[in-house]
Design a protein around this motif. Structure first.
Motif, short mmCIF file in Angstrom:
data_model
loop_
_atom_site.label_atom_id
_atom_site.label_comp_id
_atom_site.label_asym_id
_atom_site.label_seq_id
_atom_site.Cartn_x
_atom_site.Cartn_y
_atom_site.Cartn_z
N PRO A 157 0.80 -1.24 0.00
CA PRO A 157 0.00 0.00 0.00
C PRO A 157 0.83 1.27 0.00
O PRO A 157 0.31 2.36 0.17
CB PRO A 157 -0.77 -0.13 1.31
N ALA A 158 2.17 1.17 -0.19
CA ALA A 158 3.01 2.35 -0.07
C ALA A 158 2.77 3.36 -1.19
O ALA A 158 2.89 4.56 -0.97
CB ALA A 158 4.48 1.93 -0.06
N PHE A 159 2.45 2.86 -2.40
CA PHE A 159 2.27 3.77 -3.52
C PHE A 159 0.89 3.53 -4.14
O PHE A 159 0.77 2.93 -5.21
CB PHE A 159 3.37 3.56 -4.56
N VAL A 160 -0.13 3.96 -3.46
CA VAL A 160 -1.50 3.75 -3.92
C VAL A 160 -1.88 4.85 -4.90
O VAL A 160 -1.22 5.88 -5.00
CB VAL A 160 -2.48 3.73 -2.73
N GLY A 161 -2.98 4.60 -5.64
CA GLY A 161 -3.48 5.60 -6.55
C GLY A 161 -2.76 5.62 -7.88
O GLY A 161 -2.05 4.68 -8.25
N ALA A 162 -2.93 6.73 -8.60
CA ALA A 162 -2.37 6.84 -9.95
C ALA A 162 -0.86 7.04 -9.90
O ALA A 162 -0.31 7.56 -8.94
CB ALA A 162 -3.04 8.00 -10.68
N GLY A 163 -0.19 6.64 -10.98
CA GLY A 163 1.23 6.85 -11.13
C GLY A 163 2.12 6.21 -10.09
O GLY A 163 3.05 6.86 -9.59
N PRO A 164 1.92 4.94 -9.76
CA PRO A 164 2.74 4.33 -8.71
C PRO A 164 4.22 4.26 -9.05
O PRO A 164 5.08 4.40 -8.17
CB PRO A 164 2.14 2.93 -8.56
N TYR A 165 4.55 4.06 -10.34
CA TYR A 165 5.95 3.94 -10.70
C TYR A 165 6.66 5.29 -10.64
O TYR A 165 7.85 5.37 -10.32
CB TYR A 165 6.09 3.29 -12.07
#
Length: 302
Positions: free
Chosen positions: A215-223
């Motif tokens: 869950p560290a990079f949720v939402g749009a644009g995770p990369y």
């Protein structure tokens, strides 16, 4: 809604065995004699054990799991007789549960996808190459973009829009399409959240894949977010779907190392590679009865 005509799907596991192979998956409380009981029933009916894997989380009455693949001439006719024997030897004697299945009959799968088609096309390609022992009943997408590509694989394609917060109309159509047509569902980067009511009513296992940044990079644009944080690993997770978002039992995970020199586009490309590999392994293992759900985790006989 668009639909293309299906072509007969191959049954890879039936090739070379003439419908002779079956899988037996046993689960329950551990006890002395279970493996012997299974072997006795199979040998007593002329079956030859091809492989046998077992696991106990505690030999003193803990949970026991076993997957056996066996070869038997005249398998179809023998299955009812074997089930009657296992009902006595496993269910009544040991209070175990089991599933027994002819491996020459592929499980039917529906694949859900959105605009990102890398996982979808990888599964269809592996299926066409005979690497996935499934029958692809249909592809369902909330976008029409992949229709032509799916058509090239001879698989029915259904465009079911799913817009706004109320997904009830789309889910009603999904249930209509899936009813009595599938044994499990795969979300191949399907970017819609399934309601708890849909998950309950569909009545078959659902497998999802997501990047392991959650869950560290949720939402749009995770990369892009991962690049900003200077991550050193990217990966993916395949799991069963439950009402708790991305909290279901994990089937498979993998990672690759990345460096400061990788751009966000590089991370996305390498992440997509891992997603394809992880999802295809999860689908293969589920299709071959190698995955046993136990609470919120899994035993995988890989």
């Amino acid at each position: 809604m668009m639909v293309t005509k299906a072509a007969p799907a191959p049954a890879p596991e039936s090739v070379g065995n003439g419908g002779r192979l079956a899988s037996l998956v046993v689960r329950g409380a551990d006890a002395t004699g279970i493996v012997a009981a299974v072997s006795s029933v199979l040998s007593g009916h002329g079956a030859n054990i091809v492989s046998l894997d077992q696991y106990s989380d505690d030999p003193q009455g803990g949970a026991f799991f076993q997957r056996t693949v066996f070869d038997l001439d005249g398998l179809q006719a023998a299955l009812p007789v074997l089930r009657a024997a296992f009902d006595v030897e496993l269910v009544k004697r040991y209070d175990l549960s089991y599933t027994l299945r002819d491996l020459s009959v592929p499980k039917r799968v529906a694949i859900f996808a959105s605009k990102s088609d890398h996982c979808l096309l990888d599964l269809l390609w592996r299926h066409r190459r005979g690497q996935l022992p499934v029958s692809v009943s249909m592809v369902i997408s909330n976008h029409p973009d992949a229709a032509d590509a799916v058509h090239g694989f001879g698989v029915p394609f259904f465009h079911v829009p799913s817009m706004g917060t109320d997904k009830s109309a789309a889910e009603t159509e999904h249930l209509r399409l899936l009813r009595d047509n599938v044994d499990f569902v795969v979300l191949a980067r399907y970017m819609q959240i399934l309601s708890g009511g849909f998950i309950e009513r569909v009545g078959v296992p659902i497998i999802n894949v997501h990047h392991s940044f959650l869950p560290a990079f949720v939402g749009a644009g995770p990369y892009a977010k991962a690049k900003e944080r200077g991550v050193k690993l990217v990966g993916a997770t395949a799991h069963y779907v439950t009402e708790d978002l991305d909290e279901g039992p994990i089937i498979e995970q993998d990672v690759v190392r990345v460096s400061h020199a990788d751009t966000a586009a590089d991370l996305a490309r390498r992440g997509a590679d891992v997603e394809r590999a992880v999802l295809s392994r999860a689908v293969l293992w589920h299709a071959e009865d190698r995955v046993v759900r136990h609470g919120n985790h899994t035993i995988v006989f890989s």
